[in-house]
Scaffold this active site. Structure first.
Site, PDB file in Angstrom:
ATOM      1  CE1 TYR A 119      -3.826   2.410   0.799  1.00 58.76           C
ATOM      2  CE2 TYR A 119      -2.069   3.580   1.941  1.00 58.76           C
ATOM      3  CZ  TYR A 119      -3.338   3.554   1.389  1.00 58.76           C
ATOM      4  OH  TYR A 119      -4.109   4.688   1.417  1.00 58.76           O
ATOM      5  CD  GLU A 207      -6.242   4.520  -1.283  1.00 56.13           C
ATOM      6  OE1 GLU A 207      -7.273   4.422  -1.969  1.00 56.13           O
ATOM      7  OE2 GLU A 207      -6.241   4.472  -0.047  1.00 56.13           O
TER       8      GLU A 207
END
Ligand code: ADP
Ligand code: MG
Length: 399
Positions: A119, A207
């Protein structure tokens, strides 16, 4: 403003980010030709909607055992079959709400051999007042759950705006992501270019979930979700062009034409308020008395009669609205302007639901007179508390 994954990847690619080859399509007939342009033998068919969680999402019309909104395919035929099943159907994910979103565009992408899913995001960290990286080894899944259950697996790294991303920052990120080999060497460079994309294009969120390490040891941006700061869009005509209005709430688009701060919500009490703080307080007090607001709406300081009329029309056009609360504290905004706007709007579109008005401040007497003499069926209120109770009661009585 939000954009689609395929658009975000194109923007990041301009800055040099490693993304897979892919082609966007809008009809099933294009699927085979699109996939034919990719190296194969593994393809991925990805729903393009402005919401995450597509992989674990479900198509409403297809039943529970149908596959999700991101599908692997091993041949051109499989790509085409999946495209036909997905396009035009409603995808429900954790982020779309139960209504879901219709998939009008698909991204056919080269399939990657994934070794690890990580992530990485960039955001404006209000705590440090800086743009910060947030990274975790736990990629590909719900980062909110990771933050709650295993916060030690998340690193937040604010970046010094003068120095930018330093070699040392890059090392810290590589360390936190437990990278080695080529991926470790690539990380500082990737961090720098993502930071440049973020600041250069005035993003408010970038993101990458997941950022992957491939079987060959290299990094790739596998998913990309980007939001831009609307106040800076005028500097980026290329970005403004990427706007997909079919992904946005029609009422919010209308409101943005009049420069109104409007957010559609799920409740049934429409609110017209001046000032963001007062709007928040109004929503809170509606909830306190057991009801839910249908929207956030700040008509702003120096709103004109036309703007107020437009705002009132947007509220009344919403079929969920079963009652309206107007709560104005006239400082810069004058109560008579609000009253004139409301009366003009009602003359045009009518009023079928109870309306509670609380006016206070500049020209309040003139405002009240305009409303009283208009013949409108208005419930007057003295203060915010009184107004909230009255509208909640009126909506309950009408139900
Ligand atoms: P979402 O976050 O909306 O579910 P993603 O783009 O993250 O969508 O895709 C979900 C999952 O699908 C990824 O975590 C990854 O495992 C897989 N996936 C996505 N794109 C590819 C690709 N190009 N090659 C292989 N697997 C992929
Ligand atoms: Mg994702």
């Amino acid at each position: 403003m939000n954009i689609h994954e395929y658009q975000a990847k194109a923007v990041l690619k301009e800055f040099g980010a490693p993304v897979a080859a892919g082609v966007m399509i809008t009809s099933p007939e294009e699927a085979k030709a699109a996939a034919g342009k990719l190296p194969g033998p593994l393809y991925v068919v990805k729903s393009q909607i402005h919401a995450g969680g597509r992989g674990k999402g479900r198509f409403k019309e297809l039943g529970d055992d149908a596959k999700g909104g991101v599908r692997l395919a091993k041949s051109l035929e499989e790509v085409a079959a999946n495209a036909a099943e997905m396009l035009g159907h409603t995808l429900v994910t954790k982020q779309t709400g139960p209504a879901g979103k219709v998939v009008n565009r698909l991204y056919i992408e080269d399939g990657a051999d994934i070794a690890r899913e990580l992530y990485l995001s960039l955001l404006v960290d209000r705590g440090s007042g800086r743009v910060a990286f947030v990274v975790s080894t736990e990629g590909g899944m719900d980062i909110e759950a990771v933050a709650e259950e295993t916060p030690e697996k998340i690193l937040t790294l604010p970046i010094d705006p003068l120095a930018g991303v330093t070699e040392a920052d890059g090392e810290k990120l590589a360390e936190a992501l437990k990278l080695d080999g080529p991926a470790r060497e690539e990380m500082p460079g990737l961090a720098k270019l993502l930071y440049e994309a973020f600041t250069g294009k005035d993003m408010s969120l970038l993101e990458v979930n997941p950022l992957i390490v491939m079987e060959d040891g290299h990094l790739r941006v596998l998913d990309a979700k980007v939001s831009f700061d609307n106040n800076a869009l005028f500097r980026h005509p290329d970005i403004a062009e990427l706007r997909d209005e079919s992904e946005e709430d029609a009422k919010e688009i209308e409101a943005s034409k009049y420069d109104l701060s409007y957010v559609a919500l799920d409740g049934n009490i429409g609110c017209m308020v001046n000032g963001a703080g007062l709007a928040m307080a109004t929503m809170d007090i509606i909830k306190l008395y057991g009801a839910e607001p249908a929207n956030f709406l700040d008509v702003g300081g120096g709103a004109s009669k036309e703007k107020v009329t437009a705002a009132f029309k947007i509220i009344t056009a919403d079929p969920n609205v079963k009652g309206i609360l107007i709560n104005i504290f006239g400082g810069i905004m004058r109560c008579d302007v609000i009253a004139e706007g409301v009366v003009a709007a009602v003359k045009e579109v009518g009023l079928k639901v109870p309306l509670v008005v609380r006016l206070e401040g500049t020209n309040v007497e003139i405002g009240k007179t305009i409303i009283n003499e208009s013949g409108l069926n208005v419930i007057a209120a003295d203060d915010l508390d009184d107004a909230a109770q009255k509208i909640v009661a009126a909506v309950a009585a009408a139900a």
